[in-house]
Design an enzyme around this catalytic site. Structure first.
Site: not given
Ligand code: NAP
Length: 281
Positions: A53, A115, A144, A196-197, A200, A249
């Site tokens: 990241y 990863h 992962s 990505s719960p 995104q 959240n």
């Molecule tokens: P996510 O958590 O599903 O969504 C993040 C997005 O949602 C951001 O744009 C955030 O905005 C917004 N958001 C958060 N809470 C909100 C709410 N209550 N209301 C409205 N919008 C909200 O997506 P993600 O970042 O892909 O997944 C979460 C984490 O999982 C990542 O950050 C990473 O640490 C991990 N991940 C791991 C892998 C892997 O391959 N292992 C892949 C993807 C992700 P703001 O930031 O503007 O607040």
């Protein structure tokens, strides 16, 4: 905070904070550090990051947010980071972990994950994880983006039995893992960490979520998160920088979905009817 059990009697929080897309620009650095700090102040103890990241930038954000915390609070934090598959050979893992520790400004990572699968034999990566744990540089290790077959092979390697997590793409619109991955992880007492719960943010316009949200005076994305949090053996790590998102959240932990809510959501987002390929984002 609700917790899940880990091998060896340790525990991991059900809700954490993701950091993907953080640490990518100098101009956003202070705001992102403040967001991680705010999450910690509001009770978040699990933070997920990765060497990938921001090319190490997200780990620096997390390190800066932890810097200067009092020792008791710092000790409560559970930091997850990940090694890239092209660093998954024995010396590559050791070197990558040392670099992550430096960026994080810490001497131990609580959970260190591969990863995703690359070409290095699993046993070699596991040997490196085992050596890092013996040296006190990591407390737990895991994987992962591992599907059913990867998981079976990994768990069968020496050291595989101590696996503490499989972090995968899992949310209401990505229910495929319920067919096989969730059951195999449960069977081996390996917690699943749902990334990505919130899909995104794309789930925010789903009509079924809006309907359930109205019943709970909540937002659609809070319901999407409450649904993930309600799953057995599953941890959720939504990423948020905006403070109101972090608050929402955390508040989702207090939303209890009833049978009618689940029926509405199951109709709109049916569980898998058969095996399928594990998806990645
Ligand atoms: P996510 O958590 O599903 O969504 C993040 C997005 O949602 C951001 O744009 C955030 O905005 C917004 N958001 C958060 N809470 C909100 C709410 N209550 N209301 C409205 N919008 C909200 O997506 P993600 O970042 O892909 O997944 C979460 C984490 O999982 C990542 O950050 C990473 O640490 C991990 N991940 C791991 C892998 C892997 O391959 N292992 C892949 C993807 C992700 P703001 O930031 O503007 O607040």
């Amino acid at each position: 905070m609700q917790m899940l059990d880990l091998p060896g009697g340790d525990h991991i929080p059900k809700l954490g904070l993701g950091t993907w897309n953080m640490g990518e620009s100098a101009s956003a650095f202070d705001r992102e550090v403040a967001a991680v700090r705010y999450a910690i102040e509001r009770g978040i103890r699990l933070i997920d990051t990765a060497e990938m990241y921001g090319n190490g930038g997200a780990e620096k954000v997390v390190g800066a947010a932890m810097h200067g915390l009092n020792a008791a609070l710092r000790n409560e934090l559970f930091i997850v980071s990940k090694v890239l598959p092209n660093h998954a050979d024995y010396t590559g893992v050791i070197r990558a972990c040392d670099a992550s520790l430096k960026r994080l400004g810490t001497d131990c990572i609580d959970l260190y994950l591969l990863h995703w699968c690359g070409s290095t034999p699993f046993q070699e990566t596991l040997d490196a994880f085992t050596a890092l744990r013996a040296a006190g540089k990591i407390r737990h290790y895991g994987v992962s983006n591992f599907d059913n077959h990867d998981m079976t092979e990994w768990l069968g390697c020496s050291g595989g039995e101590a696996t503490a997590c499989n972090q995968i793409l899992y949310n209401l619109s990505r229910r495929g893992p319920e067919w096989d991955i969730l059951p195999i992880c449960k069977k081996h007492a390996v917690p699943v960490m749902a990334y990505s719960p919130l899909e995104q943010g794309r789930l925010k316009n789903a009509p079924a979520l809006a309907e359930v949200a109205k019943r709970h005076d909540a937002t659609a994305l809070q319901i999407a998160l409450a649904w993930v949090l309600a799953r057995d053996n599953v941890i959720a790590i939504p990423k948020a920088v905006k403070h109101d998102h972090i608050d929402q959240n955390i508040a989702a932990l207090n939303i209890t979905l009833d049978a009618e809510d689940h029926a509405l959501l199951n109709k709109a987002f049916p569980p898998p009817a058969g095996p399928n390929h594990l998806q990645m984002i």
